[in-house]
Motif scaffolding. Structure first.
Motif, PDB file in Angstrom:
ATOM      1  N   ASP A   2      22.321  -0.376 -35.089  1.00 61.39           N
ATOM      2  CA  ASP A   2      20.863  -0.374 -35.103  1.00 61.39           C
ATOM      3  C   ASP A   2      20.359  -0.793 -33.724  1.00 61.39           C
ATOM      4  O   ASP A   2      20.883  -1.740 -33.126  1.00 61.39           O
ATOM      5  CB  ASP A   2      20.323  -1.345 -36.153  1.00 61.39           C
ATOM      6  CG  ASP A   2      20.610  -0.880 -37.571  1.00 61.39           C
ATOM      7  OD1 ASP A   2      20.961   0.303 -37.742  1.00 61.39           O
ATOM      8  OD2 ASP A   2      20.485  -1.695 -38.495  1.00 61.39           O
ATOM      9  N   TYR A   3      19.335  -0.088 -33.245  1.00 63.94           N
ATOM     10  CA  TYR A   3      18.795  -0.380 -31.922  1.00 63.94           C
ATOM     11  C   TYR A   3      17.280  -0.530 -31.976  1.00 63.94           C
ATOM     12  O   TYR A   3      16.598   0.151 -32.738  1.00 63.94           O
ATOM     13  CB  TYR A   3      19.122   0.754 -30.938  1.00 63.94           C
ATOM     14  CG  TYR A   3      20.588   0.954 -30.668  1.00 63.94           C
ATOM     15  CD1 TYR A   3      21.274   0.105 -29.800  1.00 63.94           C
ATOM     16  CD2 TYR A   3      21.276   1.996 -31.270  1.00 63.94           C
ATOM     17  CE1 TYR A   3      22.626   0.301 -29.553  1.00 63.94           C
ATOM     18  CE2 TYR A   3      22.628   2.201 -31.015  1.00 63.94           C
ATOM     19  CZ  TYR A   3      23.294   1.341 -30.161  1.00 63.94           C
ATOM     20  OH  TYR A   3      24.625   1.533 -29.911  1.00 63.94           O
ATOM     21  N   SER A   4      16.801  -1.416 -31.127  1.00 61.26           N
ATOM     22  CA  SER A   4      15.381  -1.486 -30.805  1.00 61.26           C
ATOM     23  C   SER A   4      15.216  -0.909 -29.394  1.00 61.26           C
ATOM     24  O   SER A   4      15.891  -1.350 -28.466  1.00 61.26           O
ATOM     25  CB  SER A   4      14.884  -2.935 -30.851  1.00 61.26           C
ATOM     26  OG  SER A   4      13.561  -3.023 -30.383  1.00 61.26           O
ATOM     27  N   VAL A   5      14.347   0.083 -29.271  1.00 64.48           N
ATOM     28  CA  VAL A   5      14.162   0.767 -27.989  1.00 64.48           C
ATOM     29  C   VAL A   5      12.721   0.600 -27.541  1.00 64.48           C
ATOM     30  O   VAL A   5      11.786   0.829 -28.321  1.00 64.48           O
ATOM     31  CB  VAL A   5      14.493   2.268 -28.099  1.00 64.48           C
ATOM     32  CG1 VAL A   5      14.364   2.940 -26.733  1.00 64.48           C
ATOM     33  CG2 VAL A   5      15.879   2.477 -28.683  1.00 64.48           C
ATOM     34  N   ARG A   6      12.545   0.208 -26.300  1.00 65.24           N
ATOM     35  CA  ARG A   6      11.204   0.138 -25.728  1.00 65.24           C
ATOM     36  C   ARG A   6      11.189   0.874 -24.405  1.00 65.24           C
ATOM     37  O   ARG A   6      12.038   0.632 -23.537  1.00 65.24           O
ATOM     38  CB  ARG A   6      10.761  -1.308 -25.516  1.00 65.24           C
ATOM     39  CG  ARG A   6       9.274  -1.391 -25.123  1.00 65.24           C
ATOM     40  CD  ARG A   6       8.817  -2.833 -25.013  1.00 65.24           C
ATOM     41  NE  ARG A   6       7.362  -2.894 -24.871  1.00 65.24           N
ATOM     42  CZ  ARG A   6       6.732  -3.725 -24.058  1.00 65.24           C
ATOM     43  NH1 ARG A   6       7.407  -4.565 -23.309  1.00 65.24           N
ATOM     44  NH2 ARG A   6       5.415  -3.737 -23.983  1.00 65.24           N
ATOM     45  N   ASP A  38      11.493   3.569 -37.341  1.00 62.88           N
ATOM     46  CA  ASP A  38      10.103   3.260 -36.999  1.00 62.88           C
ATOM     47  C   ASP A  38       9.823   3.751 -35.591  1.00 62.88           C
ATOM     48  O   ASP A  38      10.718   3.793 -34.744  1.00 62.88           O
ATOM     49  CB  ASP A  38       9.858   1.746 -37.091  1.00 62.88           C
ATOM     50  CG  ASP A  38       8.381   1.384 -36.965  1.00 62.88           C
ATOM     51  OD1 ASP A  38       7.547   2.179 -37.429  1.00 62.88           O
ATOM     52  OD2 ASP A  38       8.067   0.339 -36.368  1.00 62.88           O
ATOM     53  N   GLU A  78       7.763   2.196 -28.770  1.00 59.03           N
ATOM     54  CA  GLU A  78       8.656   1.234 -29.413  1.00 59.03           C
ATOM     55  C   GLU A  78       9.296   1.898 -30.631  1.00 59.03           C
ATOM     56  O   GLU A  78       8.597   2.421 -31.499  1.00 59.03           O
ATOM     57  CB  GLU A  78       7.885  -0.022 -29.824  1.00 59.03           C
ATOM     58  CG  GLU A  78       7.275  -0.758 -28.627  1.00 59.03           C
ATOM     59  CD  GLU A  78       6.495  -1.999 -29.041  1.00 59.03           C
ATOM     60  OE1 GLU A  78       6.399  -2.258 -30.265  1.00 59.03           O
ATOM     61  OE2 GLU A  78       5.990  -2.696 -28.148  1.00 59.03           O
ATOM     62  N   SER A  79      10.637   1.886 -30.674  1.00 59.84           N
ATOM     63  CA  SER A  79      11.364   2.591 -31.727  1.00 59.84           C
ATOM     64  C   SER A  79      12.428   1.695 -32.342  1.00 59.84           C
ATOM     65  O   SER A  79      12.965   0.796 -31.683  1.00 59.84           O
ATOM     66  CB  SER A  79      12.049   3.850 -31.168  1.00 59.84           C
ATOM     67  OG  SER A  79      11.169   4.645 -30.417  1.00 59.84           O
ATOM     68  N   ARG A  80      12.731   1.950 -33.607  1.00 55.71           N
ATOM     69  CA  ARG A  80      13.905   1.379 -34.273  1.00 55.71           C
ATOM     70  C   ARG A  80      14.753   2.555 -34.743  1.00 55.71           C
ATOM     71  O   ARG A  80      14.271   3.417 -35.472  1.00 55.71           O
ATOM     72  CB  ARG A  80      13.498   0.504 -35.463  1.00 55.71           C
ATOM     73  CG  ARG A  80      12.932  -0.845 -35.085  1.00 55.71           C
ATOM     74  CD  ARG A  80      14.010  -1.791 -34.533  1.00 55.71           C
ATOM     75  NE  ARG A  80      15.053  -2.063 -35.502  1.00 55.71           N
ATOM     76  CZ  ARG A  80      14.993  -3.042 -36.407  1.00 55.71           C
ATOM     77  NH1 ARG A  80      13.941  -3.831 -36.475  1.00 55.71           N
ATOM     78  NH2 ARG A  80      16.000  -3.230 -37.245  1.00 55.71           N
ATOM     79  N   THR A  82      18.792   3.931 -36.019  1.00 54.98           N
ATOM     80  CA  THR A  82      20.165   3.714 -36.456  1.00 54.98           C
ATOM     81  C   THR A  82      21.003   4.904 -36.005  1.00 54.98           C
ATOM     82  O   THR A  82      20.687   6.048 -36.336  1.00 54.98           O
ATOM     83  CB  THR A  82      20.256   3.578 -37.979  1.00 54.98           C
ATOM     84  OG1 THR A  82      19.506   2.436 -38.397  1.00 54.98           O
ATOM     85  CG2 THR A  82      21.701   3.399 -38.419  1.00 54.98           C
ATOM     86  N   VAL A 289      20.402  -4.415 -32.504  1.00 52.25           N
ATOM     87  CA  VAL A 289      19.791  -5.322 -33.472  1.00 52.25           C
ATOM     88  C   VAL A 289      20.883  -5.845 -34.391  1.00 52.25           C
ATOM     89  O   VAL A 289      21.590  -5.057 -35.045  1.00 52.25           O
ATOM     90  CB  VAL A 289      18.694  -4.599 -34.285  1.00 52.25           C
ATOM     91  CG1 VAL A 289      18.094  -5.554 -35.327  1.00 52.25           C
ATOM     92  CG2 VAL A 289      17.632  -4.067 -33.350  1.00 52.25           C
TER      93      VAL A 289
END
Length: 290
Positions: A2-6, A38, A78-80, A82, A289
């Protein structure tokens, strides 16, 4: 994973901009190995008029228009996401590349969407000897995926990664001449080489998780937009290859969009009235994440 991307882009203008329009490709797309949990696009000034819709290639786009005077515009995505590793293929069991080319020439119904990626596009047209370069990998009767992976490795070895010698508009002929460029340029070389033999290839934009050297902390902003290309290799379908890193993209690669070349999927394109000189600040963070 899982990643949070900005991904944040800020334009600062030396003079007032009276009107501007922007086309944004920043939303990751769903694939067989990627789920988008997201996505939010934050725009300042907040008075921007916005509209979202898919483009011709199925990528999510955002259209922005600012009708009030401004000297700064900030666009943050801003992205979430998988991401999982792709299915492993045996390259030698793909179809011979000449057979794939012949299938495309028949215009069968199953290739109608594929054949558009055989033709030149604005940033992959060439006059250099790309066919000669490609044929060193695409020997007679060789399975297409095996040949494409060999081409990927040769581009990695033959072209120097250099951020100072090209820009977003550098033509393939120039990159082939100087044997240097960034990930976008190496992807364009691979695409042009494939198309020079009548084989389909498409440009893929996204992000790559950048790992710090052992013992060092990860630097905020160290990640960057990335690019690679994809080849159509029956019976497997589209398979991504990354010549910059000489590997098949895995769970550390996050796909945003695909098209014929960079001009189809640039993160942000725009037209402004006024503004004079301007500065662009770009920062990308790809954070695992827990």
């Amino acid at each position: 994973m899982d990643y949070s991307v900005r991904h944040r882009t800020t334009y600062r203008y030396g003079q007032e901009v009276s009107h501007s329009r922007h086309l944004v490709h920043l939303a990751p797309r769903a694939t067989a190995t990627q789920r988008v949990m997201d996505f939010k696009l934050l725009v300042t000034p907040a008075t921007a008029v916005r509209a979202s819709r898919p483009d011709y290639f199925g990528n999510t786009t955002e259209w922005l228009a600012l009708y009030e005077p401004h000297t700064v515009i900030d666009i943050s995505a801003e992205s979430r996401v998988t991401a999982s590793a792709p299915v492993e293929h045996h390259p030698e069991t793909s179809e011979a590349w000449e057979d794939v080319r012949a299938r495309l020439e028949t215009m069968a119904p199953e290739t109608h969407e594929i054949v558009q990626y055989v033709f030149d596009s604005p940033l992959t047209a060439f006059t250099a000897d790309l066919p000669g370069y490609a044929l060193k990998s695409f020997t007679p009767g060789r399975p297409l995926l095996a040949a494409a992976l060999d081409l990927m490795s040769r581009i990695h070895d033959d072209f120097r990664y250099d951020t100072t010698v090209t820009d977003a508009s550098t033509p393939v002929d120039r990159v082939f001449e100087i044997r240097a460029g960034v990930c976008q340029d190496l992807a364009h070389i691979g695409i042009a080489a494939m198309r020079s033999l009548g084989l389909p290839a498409r440009y893929v934009s996204g992000y790559l998780l950048t790992k710090p050297p052992p013992g060092q902390e990860r630097l905020v902003g160290a990640d960057a937009s990335h690019a690679w290309f994809s080849v159509w290799a029956p019976p497997f379908g589209w398979v991504d290859v990354d010549p910059t890193n000489d590997l098949i993209p895995g769970e550390g690669h996050i796909t945003v969009a695909w098209g014929r070349d960079y001009s189809d999927v640039a993160p942000i394109n725009g037209i402004v009235t006024g503004g004079g000189d301007h500065l662009i600040e770009v920062g990308v963070d790809v954070i695992p994440v827990e």
